[in-house]
Structure formats: C-alpha cells, structure tokens
Design an enzyme around this catalytic site. Sequence first.
Site, PDB file in Angstrom:
ATOM      1  N   LEU A   5     -30.875  14.827  25.864  1.00  0.00           N
ATOM      2  CA  LEU A   5     -30.512  14.340  24.469  1.00  0.00           C
ATOM      3  C   LEU A   5     -30.968  13.091  24.200  1.00  0.00           C
ATOM      4  O   LEU A   5     -31.078  12.287  24.818  1.00  0.00           O
ATOM      5  CB  LEU A   5     -28.941  14.697  24.658  1.00  0.00           C
ATOM      6  N   GLU A   6     -31.097  13.102  23.068  1.00  0.00           N
ATOM      7  CA  GLU A   6     -31.658  11.666  22.079  1.00  0.00           C
ATOM      8  C   GLU A   6     -30.570  10.767  22.460  1.00  0.00           C
ATOM      9  O   GLU A   6     -29.320  10.748  22.614  1.00  0.00           O
ATOM     10  CB  GLU A   6     -31.702  12.002  20.673  1.00  0.00           C
ATOM     11  N   GLY A   7     -31.231   9.286  22.706  1.00  0.00           N
ATOM     12  CA  GLY A   7     -29.995   8.308  22.683  1.00  0.00           C
ATOM     13  C   GLY A   7     -30.529   7.494  24.212  1.00  0.00           C
ATOM     14  O   GLY A   7     -29.633   6.489  24.207  1.00  0.00           O
ATOM     15  N   PRO A  66     -47.697  16.518  41.188  1.00  0.00           N
ATOM     16  CA  PRO A  66     -47.028  17.311  40.119  1.00  0.00           C
ATOM     17  C   PRO A  66     -46.991  16.693  38.700  1.00  0.00           C
ATOM     18  O   PRO A  66     -46.895  15.379  38.799  1.00  0.00           O
ATOM     19  CB  PRO A  66     -45.728  17.622  40.835  1.00  0.00           C
TER      20      PRO A  66
END
Lengths: 61, 61, 61, 61, 61, 61
Positions: free
Chosen positions: A9-11, A2
């Site tokens: 979220l960035e970071g 698969p």
Amino acid sequence: MPFITVKVLEGKTEDQKRKLVEKVTEAVCESFDVDPSVVFIFIEDLEKNNYGKKGKLFSDL
Amino acid sequence: MPFITVKVLEGKTEDQKRKLVEKVTEAVCESFDVDPSVVFIFIEDLEKNNYGKKGKLFSDL
Amino acid sequence: MPFITVKVLEGKTEDQKRKLVEKVTEAVCESFDVDPSVVFIFIEDLEKNNYGKKGKLFSDL
Amino acid sequence: MPFITVKVLEGKTEDQKRKLVEKVTEAVCESFDVDPSVVFIFIEDLEKNNYGKKGKLFSDL
Amino acid sequence: MPFITVKVLEGKTEDQKRKLVEKVTEAVCESFDVDPSVVFIFIEDLEKNNYGKKGKLFSDL
Amino acid sequence: MPFITVKVLEGKTEDQKRKLVEKVTEAVCESFDVDPSVVFIFIEDLEKNNYGKKGKLFSDL
C-alpha cells in the site's frame, strides 16, 4: 535470479524501503544460498483507490 | 486467495473502479465458491505511452 | 484491454474456471463499459508448497 | 497473445519506447510466427527508490 | 534492467524460444541502448484451459 | 498487504522454500511494521528453457 516483487500500500517511507531491500536480500541469500549481487527487488506502491478487499475499494473502507 | 490483477488503460473513474471491485469479487466468489474476505484485487492504470499494440505506442494510434 | 490475471490455489476444476471467465468478463464489461472481445483473462494455479502465509508454507498449515 | 511486460528504470524517452514497441513486436512476430495485431506490450517505469540491487536501493548506489 | 516477461500460449518449441530470447534481447538493446548482459527474459507458457478470451476458456473456442 | 512474488530458477527444495517464506516474512514485518498474518508470498519456479540471459536461453549457457 531470484527476482522479487513487493506490492505494498502507498505510504511507506524511503527508509522503510531501504530496510526492506536490505533485510529481504539477506533473507533470500540465506534461504536460497545465493549472492546479493544476483538478487533484484522491485517495489510497487498500490494506491488506496486501486486496491480492492472484501468487495470494496480500500479507500472506501 | 484468489488474487486478481486488472491492467487497464488510464482514465477509468473511481466509481467505475468501485463497481469493478464489487462485481469482480461477486463473480470470483460465485465461480470459485470462496468468501469475499479472501478476494484481493489490484488495479493497474496503464499510460497510453506505456502501452504497445500492433507495433505502435497506443498514444500514436 | 483490460487484462486480468487471477492467481488461485491449485485444484479448481475446468468448469469452475469456465464459469470464472464468463462471470469476470461480464463484471469487467459492465463496470468498464467495454466489449467482451477486448477482455483477456489469465489464470495462474499456485501450488500449496509455492504459497506462503503467516510465515509458513501453505502446505505446512 | 503473446503479452509482453517490460520493466525498465525510469527515464526512457517516448521515442525510445516507440522504437522498443516496434522492434520487440517485430522480434516476437519473427520468432513465434504471429501477426503484430495479437502482440501486446506493457512498459513499466521503475523508480530508482523502488528498485533494489545488491541489498541496496538503486537510488543509494 | 530491463526485465521482460513474455506470456504466450503453450506449445512454442525450444528453438522458437531460443530465437525469441536472441531477437528480443537485440531489440531491447537497440531501443534502450543497454548491454545484453543486463537484459533478463522470462517466458511464461499459458495453458489453453487457463486462458480466457471473449468470455470463454480458450480451450472451448 | 504486502504481497511478495519470488521468481527463482527451478530446483529449490521444499525446505529452502520453507525457510524463504519464514525469513522473508520476518524481513517484511520488521521493515514495514506489519503483522505476519497480512504477508502473502508467491514463489514461481522458472524453467531453464524459459529464462533468457545475455541473449541466450539459460539452458544453453
């Protein structure tokens, strides 16, 4: 197969992503009885001002 | 749920994106009779040299 | 451009989808100052047993 | 319609992408009997530390 | 790598899809100088009542 | 956040998917230090005649 896409979220640090790839690959192999060599993972970093929740930009929350 | 992805050519301002999130959330809530708290919006900026139309890179049009 | 994908739980009626396309197109045109002719919307119905939340299949919640 | 997304490892040159858009548009038009004006192509560059294979980050392979 | 997703209106025949996979794989290999064994193609059929254009459901146009 | 999409060949059982959601949620929570309540998983079944590999439809391999 698969093929897994993870939108986050960035970071997140490279170490966290390293751990994610390892752990998610294990989880998929165990659940779907496939070999790690056929598991592909794509991580997408989402900027705070490109993510909306409750009608607001996340950067405004 | 629902989850909305908006792919748009690079260059939209933060204000335009703020308005988009607000307006699209309203539109989705009104149409699907759901609460804003379950509506998630992801905006993807597309670079001109990563977008092809009529067989050409957009940056070449 | 822009291209919008809406992932939503299975079960929305054609009328709800008709309204969604109309309202979301309006919202995008107003926010991004584009014409309706360049706004494309893809709706993806998600089956309850293909959607996971809080570690469970939605069909088990 | 049709809409094509190409996810590829970062590092392809603008010329390679120019050629890709041209060739893939031709291939789609020939196979699906459609006009180039309705074929849209999105290229997504994947960073090596955002791509996992065989349980490892590609940047670690 | 690369991974190609083709979103197309429902109704294409298996032969058309067979030709698409062959031709698009060739186009990608030629443009990006990669081997066919690393090219993956996903075709997504889009129902007419799940596709919106110019503010309308395609099934209403 | 995060949002995970798993594209897999058609044929996985509901039990396998149940296990996948459980295990992948655990893996993501452990790696990214997030709570299960913010982890969303979408599974996409891919038909054999909508999946191309090595220039061929998977149904022809």
